[in-house]
Design a protein around this motif. Structure first.
Motif, PDB file in Angstrom:
ATOM      1  N   LYS A   1      29.493  -1.922  -1.012  1.00  0.00           N
ATOM      2  CA  LYS A   1      28.936  -1.373  -2.373  1.00  0.00           C
ATOM      3  C   LYS A   1      27.552  -1.083  -2.069  1.00  0.00           C
ATOM      4  O   LYS A   1      26.762  -1.960  -1.441  1.00  0.00           O
ATOM      5  N   GLU A   2      26.872  -0.298  -2.740  1.00  0.00           N
ATOM      6  CA  GLU A   2      25.541  -0.276  -3.030  1.00  0.00           C
ATOM      7  C   GLU A   2      25.077   0.566  -4.236  1.00  0.00           C
ATOM      8  O   GLU A   2      25.726   1.169  -4.950  1.00  0.00           O
ATOM      9  N   TRP A   3      23.825   0.156  -4.712  1.00  0.00           N
ATOM     10  CA  TRP A   3      23.405   0.608  -6.090  1.00  0.00           C
ATOM     11  C   TRP A   3      21.918   1.355  -5.721  1.00  0.00           C
ATOM     12  O   TRP A   3      21.140   0.988  -4.934  1.00  0.00           O
ATOM     13  N   LYS A   4      21.858   2.220  -6.882  1.00  0.00           N
ATOM     14  CA  LYS A   4      20.407   2.711  -6.998  1.00  0.00           C
ATOM     15  C   LYS A   4      19.641   2.085  -7.790  1.00  0.00           C
ATOM     16  O   LYS A   4      20.122   1.700  -8.950  1.00  0.00           O
ATOM     17  N   GLY A   5      18.302   2.135  -7.525  1.00  0.00           N
ATOM     18  CA  GLY A   5      17.360   1.516  -8.386  1.00  0.00           C
ATOM     19  C   GLY A   5      15.982   2.125  -8.411  1.00  0.00           C
ATOM     20  O   GLY A   5      15.878   3.267  -7.837  1.00  0.00           O
ATOM     21  N   THR A   6      15.115   1.844  -9.236  1.00  0.00           N
ATOM     22  CA  THR A   6      13.827   2.474  -9.236  1.00  0.00           C
ATOM     23  C   THR A   6      12.803   1.236  -9.413  1.00  0.00           C
ATOM     24  O   THR A   6      13.016   0.320 -10.260  1.00  0.00           O
ATOM     25  N   VAL A   7      11.593   1.214  -8.503  1.00  0.00           N
ATOM     26  CA  VAL A   7      10.568   0.531  -8.517  1.00  0.00           C
ATOM     27  C   VAL A   7       9.921   0.439 -10.090  1.00  0.00           C
ATOM     28  O   VAL A   7       9.476   1.567 -10.568  1.00  0.00           O
ATOM     29  N   THR A   8       9.630  -0.668 -10.787  1.00  0.00           N
ATOM     30  CA  THR A   8       9.275  -0.637 -12.076  1.00  0.00           C
ATOM     31  C   THR A   8       7.803  -1.471 -11.964  1.00  0.00           C
ATOM     32  O   THR A   8       7.016  -1.110 -12.971  1.00  0.00           O
ATOM     33  N   LYS A   9       7.708  -2.075 -10.933  1.00  0.00           N
ATOM     34  CA  LYS A   9       6.297  -2.952 -10.922  1.00  0.00           C
ATOM     35  C   LYS A   9       6.167  -3.375  -9.415  1.00  0.00           C
ATOM     36  O   LYS A   9       6.872  -3.859  -8.872  1.00  0.00           O
ATOM     37  N   VAL A  10       4.856  -3.103  -9.291  1.00  0.00           N
ATOM     38  CA  VAL A  10       4.301  -3.660  -7.826  1.00  0.00           C
ATOM     39  C   VAL A  10       3.113  -4.289  -8.259  1.00  0.00           C
ATOM     40  O   VAL A  10       2.074  -4.053  -8.733  1.00  0.00           O
TER      41      VAL A  10
ATOM     42  N   LEU B   1       0.861  -1.343  -0.127  1.00  0.00           N
ATOM     43  CA  LEU B   1      -0.005   0.014   0.065  1.00  0.00           C
ATOM     44  C   LEU B   1       0.910   1.319   0.140  1.00  0.00           C
ATOM     45  O   LEU B   1       0.367   2.227  -0.400  1.00  0.00           O
ATOM     46  N   LYS B   2       2.062   1.180   0.367  1.00  0.00           N
ATOM     47  CA  LYS B   2       3.041   2.122   0.553  1.00  0.00           C
ATOM     48  C   LYS B   2       3.904   2.550  -0.596  1.00  0.00           C
ATOM     49  O   LYS B   2       4.479   3.258  -0.783  1.00  0.00           O
ATOM     50  N   ILE B   3       4.223   1.339  -1.122  1.00  0.00           N
ATOM     51  CA  ILE B   3       5.339   1.269  -2.434  1.00  0.00           C
ATOM     52  C   ILE B   3       4.494   1.487  -3.687  1.00  0.00           C
ATOM     53  O   ILE B   3       3.408   0.738  -4.118  1.00  0.00           O
ATOM     54  N   ASP B   4       5.112   2.454  -4.554  1.00  0.00           N
ATOM     55  CA  ASP B   4       4.752   2.703  -6.063  1.00  0.00           C
ATOM     56  C   ASP B   4       5.657   2.647  -6.882  1.00  0.00           C
ATOM     57  O   ASP B   4       6.771   2.824  -6.663  1.00  0.00           O
ATOM     58  N   GLU B   5       5.128   2.635  -8.214  1.00  0.00           N
ATOM     59  CA  GLU B   5       6.250   2.483  -9.272  1.00  0.00           C
ATOM     60  C   GLU B   5       6.982   3.841  -9.120  1.00  0.00           C
ATOM     61  O   GLU B   5       6.386   4.950  -8.753  1.00  0.00           O
ATOM     62  N   LYS B   6       8.143   3.790  -9.727  1.00  0.00           N
ATOM     63  CA  LYS B   6       9.166   5.082  -9.787  1.00  0.00           C
ATOM     64  C   LYS B   6       9.501   5.636  -8.380  1.00  0.00           C
ATOM     65  O   LYS B   6      10.353   6.502  -8.338  1.00  0.00           O
ATOM     66  N   GLN B   7       9.322   4.793  -7.610  1.00  0.00           N
ATOM     67  CA  GLN B   7       9.953   5.235  -6.292  1.00  0.00           C
ATOM     68  C   GLN B   7      11.477   4.851  -6.098  1.00  0.00           C
ATOM     69  O   GLN B   7      11.720   3.681  -6.518  1.00  0.00           O
ATOM     70  N   PRO B   8      12.286   5.559  -5.548  1.00  0.00           N
ATOM     71  CA  PRO B   8      13.860   5.023  -5.505  1.00  0.00           C
ATOM     72  C   PRO B   8      14.098   4.045  -4.371  1.00  0.00           C
ATOM     73  O   PRO B   8      13.428   3.783  -3.582  1.00  0.00           O
ATOM     74  N   VAL B   9      14.879   3.244  -4.964  1.00  0.00           N
ATOM     75  CA  VAL B   9      15.595   2.024  -4.013  1.00  0.00           C
ATOM     76  C   VAL B   9      16.937   1.805  -4.012  1.00  0.00           C
ATOM     77  O   VAL B   9      17.571   2.451  -5.045  1.00  0.00           O
ATOM     78  N   ILE B  10      17.439   1.705  -2.644  1.00  0.00           N
ATOM     79  CA  ILE B  10      18.872   1.451  -2.357  1.00  0.00           C
ATOM     80  C   ILE B  10      19.149  -0.108  -2.310  1.00  0.00           C
ATOM     81  O   ILE B  10      18.348  -0.624  -1.630  1.00  0.00           O
ATOM     82  N   LEU B  11      19.941  -0.672  -3.139  1.00  0.00           N
ATOM     83  CA  LEU B  11      20.166  -2.006  -3.158  1.00  0.00           C
ATOM     84  C   LEU B  11      21.674  -2.490  -2.484  1.00  0.00           C
ATOM     85  O   LEU B  11      22.446  -1.712  -2.727  1.00  0.00           O
ATOM     86  N   ARG B  12      21.744  -3.286  -1.633  1.00  0.00           N
ATOM     87  CA  ARG B  12      22.876  -3.794  -0.982  1.00  0.00           C
ATOM     88  C   ARG B  12      23.129  -5.291  -1.198  1.00  0.00           C
ATOM     89  O   ARG B  12      22.005  -6.003  -1.168  1.00  0.00           O
ATOM     90  N   SER B  13      24.316  -5.767  -1.067  1.00  0.00           N
ATOM     91  CA  SER B  13      24.480  -7.363  -0.934  1.00  0.00           C
ATOM     92  C   SER B  13      25.393  -7.584   0.213  1.00  0.00           C
ATOM     93  O   SER B  13      26.457  -6.956   0.570  1.00  0.00           O
ATOM     94  N   ASP B  14      24.835  -8.714   0.990  1.00  0.00           N
ATOM     95  CA  ASP B  14      25.879  -9.289   2.007  1.00  0.00           C
ATOM     96  C   ASP B  14      27.328  -9.835   1.305  1.00  0.00           C
ATOM     97  O   ASP B  14      28.103  -9.570   2.006  1.00  0.00           O
ATOM     98  N   VAL B  15      27.128 -10.109   0.129  1.00  0.00           N
ATOM     99  CA  VAL B  15      28.333 -10.622  -0.423  1.00  0.00           C
ATOM    100  C   VAL B  15      29.455  -9.507  -0.894  1.00  0.00           C
ATOM    101  O   VAL B  15      30.544  -9.649  -0.805  1.00  0.00           O
ATOM    102  N   ILE B  16      28.811  -8.490  -1.233  1.00  0.00           N
ATOM    103  CA  ILE B  16      29.675  -7.192  -1.481  1.00  0.00           C
ATOM    104  C   ILE B  16      29.136  -6.025  -0.331  1.00  0.00           C
ATOM    105  O   ILE B  16      28.669  -5.016  -0.927  1.00  0.00           O
ATOM    106  N   PRO B  17      29.796  -6.129   0.708  1.00  0.00           N
ATOM    107  CA  PRO B  17      29.374  -5.120   1.832  1.00  0.00           C
ATOM    108  C   PRO B  17      29.604  -3.895   1.913  1.00  0.00           C
ATOM    109  O   PRO B  17      28.937  -3.011   2.093  1.00  0.00           O
TER     110      PRO B  17
END
Length: 188
Positions: free
Chosen positions: A60-69, A42-58
């Motif tokens: 680093k972080e990457w930026k993304g965008t919600v494309t589909k809910v 109910l709170k997440i919509d398309e085009k919202q910004p996202v920060i992505l992280r990985s435990d394997v590559i601690p």
């Protein structure tokens, strides 16, 4: 379609199984798929910004965008789910970075800001708990004064202060266990 062949199912090629014959991927366009709760759907919509992280590559972080809910929850083997199963909605996020170090199949942590508000907050290290009550020590005229506080939401570093302190009061961070109300203290 242009891309790199990621896998070939030799059983499917021979007609033994009814699965995909091959998977083709583009190394410069990544999509992250995951599940979110019905509450977050109910709170997440398309085009919202996202920060992505990985435990394997601690580091680093990457930026993304919600494309589909998805409008519908994930299907379970028994249908839409039962009373005991949590309802989860599929989500897709495109990654803005073209030089992604993660590989297809990596598990990523998605941080999506669902609510933004300005609140008074204090460091977690300043807050102590006695049963269900929270308290902090403030400094007043060279003495530690224990004050009960009402707390709200918590982040990794701070707790929302709902009430209990006045503007400008200084809290003691990491108070020692032997600190008592009205005990003399010195500020360093």
């Amino acid at each position: 379609m242009a891309g790199t062949v990621l896998s070939i199912d030799k059983e499917a090629v021979k007609g033994i199984t009814q699965t995909s014959i091959l998977h083709i991927g583009k190394a410069d366009e990544y999509v992250v798929k995951g599940l979110i709760s019905e509450y977050d759907s109910l709170k997440i919509d398309e085009k919202q910004p996202v920060i992505l992280r990985s435990d394997v590559i601690p580091d680093k972080e990457w930026k993304g965008t919600v494309t589909k809910v998805s409008l519908l929850p994930e299907q379970t083997e028994n249908g839409m789910g039962t009373e005991d199963t949590a309802v989860q909605y599929p989500i897709e996020v495109s990654i803005d970075a073209k030089d992604m170090e993660a590989k297809p199949g990596f598990k990523l942590i998605m941080e999506i800001e669902t609510e933004k508000r300005h609140v008074q907050a204090i460091p977690l290290e300043a807050v102590s708990q006695d049963g269900v009550k929270y308290y902090v020590f403030v400094i007043k005229e060279g003495k530690a004064i224990r004050k009960e506080v009402k707390m709200g939401a918590t982040s990794e570093e701070f707790m929302e202060l709902k009430s209990g302190l006045e503007k400008g009061e200084e809290v003691i961070i990491n108070p020692p266990d032997q600190l008592q109300n009205d005990m003399e203290v010195s500020v360093k």
